[in-house]
Enzyme design. Sequence first.
Site, PDB file in Angstrom:
ATOM      1  N   LYS A   1      15.500  -6.359   4.454  1.00  0.00           N
ATOM      2  CA  LYS A   1      15.841  -5.309   5.423  1.00  0.00           C
ATOM      3  C   LYS A   1      17.240  -5.494   6.029  1.00  0.00           C
ATOM      4  O   LYS A   1      17.858  -4.531   6.456  1.00  0.00           O
ATOM      5  CB  LYS A   1      14.791  -5.264   6.535  1.00  0.00           C
ATOM      6  CG  LYS A   1      13.485  -4.684   6.036  1.00  0.00           C
ATOM      7  CD  LYS A   1      12.455  -4.515   7.107  1.00  0.00           C
ATOM      8  CE  LYS A   1      11.220  -3.895   6.460  1.00  0.00           C
ATOM      9  NZ  LYS A   1      10.224  -3.436   7.364  1.00  0.00           N
TER      10      LYS A   1
ATOM     11  N   GLU B   1      22.525   5.206  13.731  1.00  0.00           N
ATOM     12  CA  GLU B   1      22.835   4.541  14.999  1.00  0.00           C
ATOM     13  C   GLU B   1      21.870   3.376  15.312  1.00  0.00           C
ATOM     14  O   GLU B   1      22.283   2.307  15.745  1.00  0.00           O
ATOM     15  CB  GLU B   1      22.811   5.603  16.112  1.00  0.00           C
ATOM     16  CG  GLU B   1      22.936   5.086  17.539  1.00  0.00           C
ATOM     17  CD  GLU B   1      24.283   4.422  17.810  1.00  0.00           C
ATOM     18  OE1 GLU B   1      25.197   4.514  16.961  1.00  0.00           O
ATOM     19  OE2 GLU B   1      24.404   3.785  18.874  1.00  0.00           O
TER      20      GLU B   1
ATOM     21  N   ASP C   1      10.744   1.660  11.262  1.00  0.00           N
ATOM     22  CA  ASP C   1       9.732   0.686  11.713  1.00  0.00           C
ATOM     23  C   ASP C   1       9.464   0.834  13.214  1.00  0.00           C
ATOM     24  O   ASP C   1       8.319   0.685  13.658  1.00  0.00           O
ATOM     25  CB  ASP C   1      10.187  -0.749  11.417  1.00  0.00           C
ATOM     26  CG  ASP C   1       9.919  -1.158   9.977  1.00  0.00           C
ATOM     27  OD1 ASP C   1       9.026  -0.557   9.339  1.00  0.00           O
ATOM     28  OD2 ASP C   1      10.602  -2.071   9.486  1.00  0.00           O
TER      29      ASP C   1
ATOM     30  N   LEU D   1       0.847  -1.197   0.000  1.00  0.00           N
ATOM     31  CA  LEU D   1       0.000   0.000   0.000  1.00  0.00           C
ATOM     32  C   LEU D   1       0.884   1.249   0.000  1.00  0.00           C
ATOM     33  O   LEU D   1       0.401   2.369   0.118  1.00  0.00           O
ATOM     34  CB  LEU D   1      -0.878   0.004   1.257  1.00  0.00           C
ATOM     35  CG  LEU D   1      -1.768  -1.234   1.445  1.00  0.00           C
ATOM     36  CD1 LEU D   1      -2.384  -1.259   2.830  1.00  0.00           C
ATOM     37  CD2 LEU D   1      -2.870  -1.245   0.390  1.00  0.00           C
ATOM     38  N   SER D   2       2.197   1.038  -0.107  1.00  0.00           N
ATOM     39  CA  SER D   2       3.147   2.140   0.104  1.00  0.00           C
ATOM     40  C   SER D   2       3.052   3.234  -0.951  1.00  0.00           C
ATOM     41  O   SER D   2       3.257   4.413  -0.650  1.00  0.00           O
ATOM     42  CB  SER D   2       4.579   1.598   0.161  1.00  0.00           C
ATOM     43  OG  SER D   2       4.715   0.817   1.317  1.00  0.00           O
TER      44      SER D   2
ATOM     45  N   THR E   1      11.523  -3.575   2.030  1.00  0.00           N
ATOM     46  CA  THR E   1      10.661  -4.431   2.839  1.00  0.00           C
ATOM     47  C   THR E   1      11.061  -5.891   2.647  1.00  0.00           C
ATOM     48  O   THR E   1      12.153  -6.181   2.147  1.00  0.00           O
ATOM     49  CB  THR E   1       9.166  -4.142   2.527  1.00  0.00           C
ATOM     50  OG1 THR E   1       8.370  -4.891   3.437  1.00  0.00           O
ATOM     51  CG2 THR E   1       8.785  -4.510   1.105  1.00  0.00           C
TER      52      THR E   1
ATOM     53  N   ALA F   1      12.153 -13.359  13.529  1.00  0.00           N
ATOM     54  CA  ALA F   1      13.458 -12.753  13.827  1.00  0.00           C
ATOM     55  C   ALA F   1      14.018 -12.101  12.574  1.00  0.00           C
ATOM     56  O   ALA F   1      15.227 -12.016  12.389  1.00  0.00           O
ATOM     57  CB  ALA F   1      14.415 -13.819  14.360  1.00  0.00           C
ATOM     58  N   GLY F   2      13.109 -11.639  11.685  1.00  0.00           N
ATOM     59  CA  GLY F   2      13.524 -10.978  10.449  1.00  0.00           C
ATOM     60  C   GLY F   2      13.688  -9.483  10.655  1.00  0.00           C
ATOM     61  O   GLY F   2      13.808  -9.003  11.795  1.00  0.00           O
ATOM     62  N   GLY F   3      13.662  -8.740   9.542  1.00  0.00           N
ATOM     63  CA  GLY F   3      13.912  -7.302   9.600  1.00  0.00           C
ATOM     64  C   GLY F   3      12.926  -6.553  10.465  1.00  0.00           C
ATOM     65  O   GLY F   3      13.321  -5.716  11.302  1.00  0.00           O
TER      66      GLY F   3
ATOM     67  N   ASN G   1      14.800   0.032   6.769  1.00  0.00           N
ATOM     68  CA  ASN G   1      13.604   0.122   5.911  1.00  0.00           C
ATOM     69  C   ASN G   1      13.602   1.396   5.067  1.00  0.00           C
ATOM     70  O   ASN G   1      12.718   1.580   4.243  1.00  0.00           O
ATOM     71  CB  ASN G   1      12.306   0.019   6.734  1.00  0.00           C
ATOM     72  CG  ASN G   1      11.954   1.320   7.427  1.00  0.00           C
ATOM     73  OD1 ASN G   1      12.828   2.136   7.723  1.00  0.00           O
ATOM     74  ND2 ASN G   1      10.679   1.523   7.694  1.00  0.00           N
TER      75      ASN G   1
HETATM   76  P1  NAP Z   1      11.669 -11.054   6.798  1.00  0.00           P
HETATM   77  O1  NAP Z   1      12.864 -10.239   7.109  1.00  0.00           O
HETATM   78  O2  NAP Z   1      11.680 -11.938   5.607  1.00  0.00           O
HETATM   79  O3  NAP Z   1      11.345 -11.919   8.119  1.00  0.00           O
HETATM   80  C1  NAP Z   1      10.257 -12.786   8.169  1.00  0.00           C
HETATM   81  C2  NAP Z   1      10.316 -13.577   9.465  1.00  0.00           C
HETATM   82  O4  NAP Z   1       9.109 -14.353   9.553  1.00  0.00           O
HETATM   83  C3  NAP Z   1      11.466 -14.538   9.568  1.00  0.00           C
HETATM   84  O5  NAP Z   1      11.952 -14.517  10.888  1.00  0.00           O
HETATM   85  C4  NAP Z   1      10.823 -15.889   9.269  1.00  0.00           C
HETATM   86  O6  NAP Z   1      11.449 -16.962   9.925  1.00  0.00           O
HETATM   87  C5  NAP Z   1       9.466 -15.691   9.908  1.00  0.00           C
HETATM   88  N1  NAP Z   1       8.468 -16.638   9.403  1.00  0.00           N
HETATM   89  C6  NAP Z   1       8.038 -16.786   8.134  1.00  0.00           C
HETATM   90  N2  NAP Z   1       7.099 -17.754   8.100  1.00  0.00           N
HETATM   91  C7  NAP Z   1       6.934 -18.211   9.371  1.00  0.00           C
HETATM   92  C8  NAP Z   1       6.115 -19.220   9.977  1.00  0.00           C
HETATM   93  N3  NAP Z   1       5.240 -19.932   9.247  1.00  0.00           N
HETATM   94  N4  NAP Z   1       6.226 -19.408  11.317  1.00  0.00           N
HETATM   95  C9  NAP Z   1       7.091 -18.695  12.058  1.00  0.00           C
HETATM   96  N5  NAP Z   1       7.902 -17.734  11.539  1.00  0.00           N
HETATM   97  C10 NAP Z   1       7.814 -17.500  10.203  1.00  0.00           C
HETATM   98  O7  NAP Z   1      10.361 -10.108   6.634  1.00  0.00           O
HETATM   99  P2  NAP Z   1      10.060  -8.698   7.358  1.00  0.00           P
HETATM  100  O8  NAP Z   1      10.612  -7.600   6.557  1.00  0.00           O
HETATM  101  O9  NAP Z   1      10.448  -8.842   8.781  1.00  0.00           O
HETATM  102  O10 NAP Z   1       8.462  -8.609   7.194  1.00  0.00           O
HETATM  103  C11 NAP Z   1       7.607  -9.505   7.863  1.00  0.00           C
HETATM  104  C12 NAP Z   1       6.148  -9.083   7.633  1.00  0.00           C
HETATM  105  O11 NAP Z   1       5.889  -7.847   8.306  1.00  0.00           O
HETATM  106  C13 NAP Z   1       5.758  -8.840   6.179  1.00  0.00           C
HETATM  107  O12 NAP Z   1       4.458  -9.335   5.971  1.00  0.00           O
HETATM  108  C14 NAP Z   1       5.758  -7.327   6.046  1.00  0.00           C
HETATM  109  O13 NAP Z   1       4.867  -6.863   5.022  1.00  0.00           O
HETATM  110  C15 NAP Z   1       5.250  -6.935   7.427  1.00  0.00           C
HETATM  111  N6  NAP Z   1       5.658  -5.589   7.848  1.00  0.00           N
HETATM  112  C16 NAP Z   1       4.692  -4.727   8.261  1.00  0.00           C
HETATM  113  C17 NAP Z   1       5.056  -3.464   8.692  1.00  0.00           C
HETATM  114  C18 NAP Z   1       3.991  -2.485   9.137  1.00  0.00           C
HETATM  115  O14 NAP Z   1       4.302  -1.290   9.167  1.00  0.00           O
HETATM  116  N7  NAP Z   1       2.801  -2.934   9.498  1.00  0.00           N
HETATM  117  C19 NAP Z   1       6.398  -3.070   8.731  1.00  0.00           C
HETATM  118  C20 NAP Z   1       7.357  -3.992   8.341  1.00  0.00           C
HETATM  119  C21 NAP Z   1       6.974  -5.256   7.902  1.00  0.00           C
HETATM  120  P3  NAP Z   1      12.208 -18.167   9.183  1.00  0.00           P
HETATM  121  O15 NAP Z   1      13.637 -17.797   9.247  1.00  0.00           O
HETATM  122  O16 NAP Z   1      11.853 -19.337  10.026  1.00  0.00           O
HETATM  123  O17 NAP Z   1      11.656 -18.271   7.785  1.00  0.00           O
END
Ligand code: NAP
Length: 279
Positions: free
Chosen positions: A65, A77, A100, A17-18, A61, A124-126, A86
């Site tokens: 990240k 920092e 974020d 939606l960005s 995203t 434990a992702g971004g 991000n």
């Molecule tokens: P990312 O860096 O790829 O990290 C995703 C994380 O989710 C990893 O730790 C992954 O672990 C875990 N994961 C994936 N499938 C899983 C499952 N079935 N069970 C448990 N853990 C699982 O992605 P990201 O950038 O952090 O983004 C994550 C989500 O947040 C996205 O949908 C993004 O659109 C959303 N987001 C929203 C906002 C907001 O402002 N609302 C801001 C940032 C991100 P593994 O290593 O086990 O695969």
Amino acid sequence: MSKKHFGLLGYPLEHTLSKFIHGRLFEMANVNADYEIFPIDSLNSESYLKNLRTLDGFNITIPYKQAIIQFLDELDERVRICKSVNTVKNTGVSKGYTTDADGFLKSFEHGSIPLKGKVVILGAGGAARAIAYGCCVEGCEVIIVTRTNSYKKGESLVDDIKRNFDYSEISNCSISDLKGDIDIFINATPVGMYPHSDGMPVPEALLPSFGAVFDIVYNPIETKLIKAAKANGLKTITGLPMLVWQAAATQKIWNDSEFRLDDILQLIEDTEKKTRKEF
Ligand code: NAP
């Protein structure tokens, strides 16, 4: 003023939606700019240099990240602490930031749940890294929960925050070992995100041990997790306000833009309406 160019890097991006949000923020701040979507399925120096280095700035995203950091000249920092970017601003040198945590903290400030106590972050992702930083700033007891195979990723997040932020109230475990009462459960994974909206990040049986639920996923507006949490009588915060607040903080970095609270709340409402209508 000459036109500025910004964009979003990630994959997949059909849920994003960005473009809508940043377009509205540019209008509000009277900035002459466009915002392009770059769905790049693997990040390497060639794709970075070809598409992104020439922009005035861009967002990053899922899933880049952390991976983007190696291509940047300078880091803010906060990025040094939580190792997640991000937002990049290009001024001849490219500098990485994360907004974020700003978006996350603002959505609690304007939500119905106080950010305190024992907080579990799934993922434990971004995004999880920036959220963990935000929770530590607020003094929460933080537990990072991952799938068993990703235990090391959780451990590495905890090590980074402990070492770089000098904070000890943070630990990690596998999802199968999660137990006890939890004040706030946060989904920081893409599970439940459009078009896979049927996904549920935790077994429903765990919900009664949570006090409240925050889902970072913003499309759909009400994920399966949020609906189940509400059905269990829990307080909830959805992911869309965080998305809008982090975008506003990003535009402060890019263009020094400031926004009125009423305008941001209106944008959150309008983005929700648009999402419900179009997805
Ligand atoms: P990312 O860096 O790829 O990290 C995703 C994380 O989710 C990893 O730790 C992954 O672990 C875990 N994961 C994936 N499938 C899983 C499952 N079935 N069970 C448990 N853990 C699982 O992605 P990201 O950038 O952090 O983004 C994550 C989500 O947040 C996205 O949908 C993004 O659109 C959303 N987001 C929203 C906002 C907001 O402002 N609302 C801001 C940032 C991100 P593994 O290593 O086990 O695969």
